[in-house]
Every structure is written in structure tokens, then in C-alpha cells.
Motif scaffolding. Structure first.
Motif, PDB file in Angstrom:
ATOM      1  N   GLY A   1       2.047   3.594  -5.073  1.00 35.35           N
ATOM      2  CA  GLY A   1       0.890   4.269  -5.642  1.00 35.35           C
ATOM      3  C   GLY A   1      -0.001   3.327  -6.431  1.00 35.35           C
ATOM      4  N   ARG A   2       0.638   2.447  -7.216  1.00 36.62           N
ATOM      5  CA  ARG A   2      -0.175   1.562  -8.047  1.00 36.62           C
ATOM      6  C   ARG A   2      -0.970   0.576  -7.222  1.00 36.62           C
ATOM      7  NH1 ARG A   2       1.971  -1.099 -13.330  1.00 36.62           N
ATOM      8  NH2 ARG A   2      -0.239  -1.619 -13.271  1.00 36.62           N
TER       9      ARG A   2
ATOM     10  N   GLN B   1      -6.273  -2.880  -7.473  1.00 32.55           N
ATOM     11  CA  GLN B   1      -6.993  -3.670  -6.478  1.00 32.55           C
ATOM     12  C   GLN B   1      -8.014  -4.535  -7.191  1.00 32.55           C
ATOM     13  OE1 GLN B   1      -8.572  -1.565  -3.051  1.00 32.55           O
ATOM     14  NE2 GLN B   1      -7.050   0.055  -3.304  1.00 32.55           N
TER      15      GLN B   1
ATOM     16  N   LEU C   1      -2.877   1.225  -5.033  1.00 36.00           N
ATOM     17  CA  LEU C   1      -4.197   1.776  -4.766  1.00 36.00           C
ATOM     18  C   LEU C   1      -5.190   1.398  -5.845  1.00 36.00           C
ATOM     19  CD1 LEU C   1      -3.474   5.345  -3.444  1.00 36.00           C
ATOM     20  CD2 LEU C   1      -4.457   3.431  -2.218  1.00 36.00           C
ATOM     21  N   TYR C   2      -4.759   1.515  -7.096  1.00 36.32           N
ATOM     22  CA  TYR C   2      -5.764   1.241  -8.112  1.00 36.32           C
ATOM     23  C   TYR C   2      -5.628  -0.147  -8.692  1.00 36.32           C
ATOM     24  CZ  TYR C   2      -1.927   3.281 -10.902  1.00 36.32           C
ATOM     25  OH  TYR C   2      -0.723   3.604 -11.432  1.00 36.32           O
TER      26      TYR C   2
ATOM     27  N   PHE D   1       0.808  -1.216   0.000  1.00 36.58           N
ATOM     28  CA  PHE D   1       0.000   0.000   0.000  1.00 36.58           C
ATOM     29  C   PHE D   1       0.841   1.267   0.000  1.00 36.58           C
ATOM     30  CE2 PHE D   1      -0.258  -1.427   4.557  1.00 36.58           C
ATOM     31  CZ  PHE D   1       0.595  -0.483   5.090  1.00 36.58           C
TER      32      PHE D   1
END
Lengths: 110, 119
Positions: free
Chosen positions: B102-103, B108, B105-106, B99
Motif C-alpha cells: 500500500g505504501r 512515489q 502507492l503514495y 506496488f
């Protein structure tokens, strides 16, 4: 006031129309901007993500970010009944967490 | 391959009871998130954990929410003393990235959710 505002709809358009979905946000520190699609009784799936202001295109989908206005949009061209779903915007907040819009329910009528 | 699965898909609980919701994430994924999704309100993260380092997001709604990760690809969200306001869809998501990335986060991958109704 919510950090991310999104009209819940429903938005109903005829098949083949161009769809415009939007979110506004209040925190100018937000960076990554994402659009998810969620079908009924399913989890969200990522459609597109962008980082900077401008447009990003992927097939029939175009994501647009205007950081100066704190406004993001998702456009769907040649909409299909299979595009009927709830569309959620999300943004990177502090502590590496996503801040979500409430979702817009989209209905494409055949 | 197999995606993220959640069980049960539907749960009805009486107010005041404790409930446990299970998530089986994708093998090899390192970060696991629990969200609560309510109609018209959107989604809020409840907890997130990375491998064996557990981090809980406390605060809203309260410390009644906690997550355990007995195995790397299994998580259980526990809700103590359920309230009617806890009625919602609880989504689990996993990411192959930490977490801090940055990646993560999306990138997921979400399960189908558990719809909890507190009566």
C-alpha cells in the motif's frame, strides 16, 4: 463522470488566509487518500496521506476525510506566497493504482 | 541525493512518428510508474513495473504505449504513431516499495516530467 472530481480553479486568496481545497469521489471502495503539491515545471510531491475518516494535521496543513460523504479536504493555515502551486488529490483505486483529481491551481497574493 | 530525472524535458514530434522518453529513477527503488498528465484532466497511469517483472497497464489510451526497463533504474516510455491527443506532460515516478505494498502507492518520487507536443 470522473471517479474523482476537483475544481481546477484558479483559487486566489490573500497571504495569511486559510485555504480550503476539496475533492469528491464516487467509489466508496477508495481507501488511501493523498494530497500532492506540484510547482510549475516540477513533478508532484506528496504532502499528506490519510486512511480513515477524520482529520490529520501536519504543521500548517490539515487533511480531512469524510468517507460517508465521499469528500476530502486540505486546509492550509497562514497561507504563504510559496504555497502557490497546483494541489492534486489522489486515491488508491483497484490494482494498486492511484486515481487522480485534475488539480486545483492555488495563487497566494502577497 | 539525486532524485528522479527525465529527458528530454521538452519534445516536439510530428503526428505519426514514434517517440521515446527516458526516466532515470532513484537507485535502489523497485517500482517505476509512468503517468500522463493533461491540463484539466488530471493524471492517469500508463504503465508500471517492478524490478524485472514488467506489467503494462493496457487499455486507455491504447497499446501504442509501452515501457522498457533496460536497467533497474532506467526506463524508456515508447509511444508509437503519435497522435495530437498524446500532447501532454509525461511523468515518471519511482518507489522504494513494491506496488503490492500500500505504501508503494503514495511513497512515489516524481520526476519533473517531459512535455510532449504532437503537431
Amino acid at each position: 463522470q470522473k471517479e474523482v472530481e476537483q475544481d481546477p480553479g484558479p483559487l486566489s486568496v490573500p497571504e495569511g488566509a486559510i485555504v480550503s481545497l476539496n475533492c469528491t469521489y464516487s467509489n466508496s471502495a477508495f481507501q488511501y487518500f493523498m494530497w500532492y503539491r506540484q510547482y510549475s515545471r516540477k513533478g508532484p510531491e506528496l504532502l499528506m496521506y490519510t486512511y480513515s475518516s477524520g482529520n490529520k494535521e501536519d504543521g500548517r496543513f490539515t487533511a480531512q476525510v469524510d468517507k460517508s460523504s465521499k469528500y476530502i479536504s486540505l486546509f492550509i493555515r497562514d497561507s504563504q506566497p510559496s504555497d502557490s502551486a497546483t494541489y492534486l488529490c489522489a486515491m488508491k483505486g483497484s490494482n494498486y493504482q492511484l486515481i487522480w483529481g485534475a488539480g486545483t491551481k492555488l495563487i497566494i497574493k502577497p | 541525493g539525486a532524485g528522479v530525472s527525465q529527458s528530454p524535458r521538452y519534445k516536439v514530434a510530428k503526428r505519426g512518428r514514434d517517440v521515446a522518453l527516458r526516466c532515470d529513477s532513484i537507485s535502489g527503488h523497485v517500482t517505476l510508474y509512468w503517468y500522463r498528465q493533461t491540463l484539466g484532466q488530471g493524471s492517469e497511469v500508463l504503465t508500471y513495473s517492478q524490478s524485472d517483472a514488467q506489467r503494462d497497464k493496457s487499455g486507455r489510451p491504447s497499446g501504442r504505449f509501452s515501457a522498457e526497463r533496460p536497467e533497474r533504474s532506467v526506463s524508456t516510455l515508447k509511444i508509437q504513431r503519435t497522435e495530437q491527443g498524446d500532447s501532454a506532460v509525461y511523468l515518471c515516478a519511482s518507489s522504494p516499495r513494491g506496488f503490492w505494498a500500500g505504501r508503494g502507492l503514495y511513497e512515489q518520487y516524481f520526476g519533473p516530467g517531459t512535455r510532449l507536443t504532437v503537431t
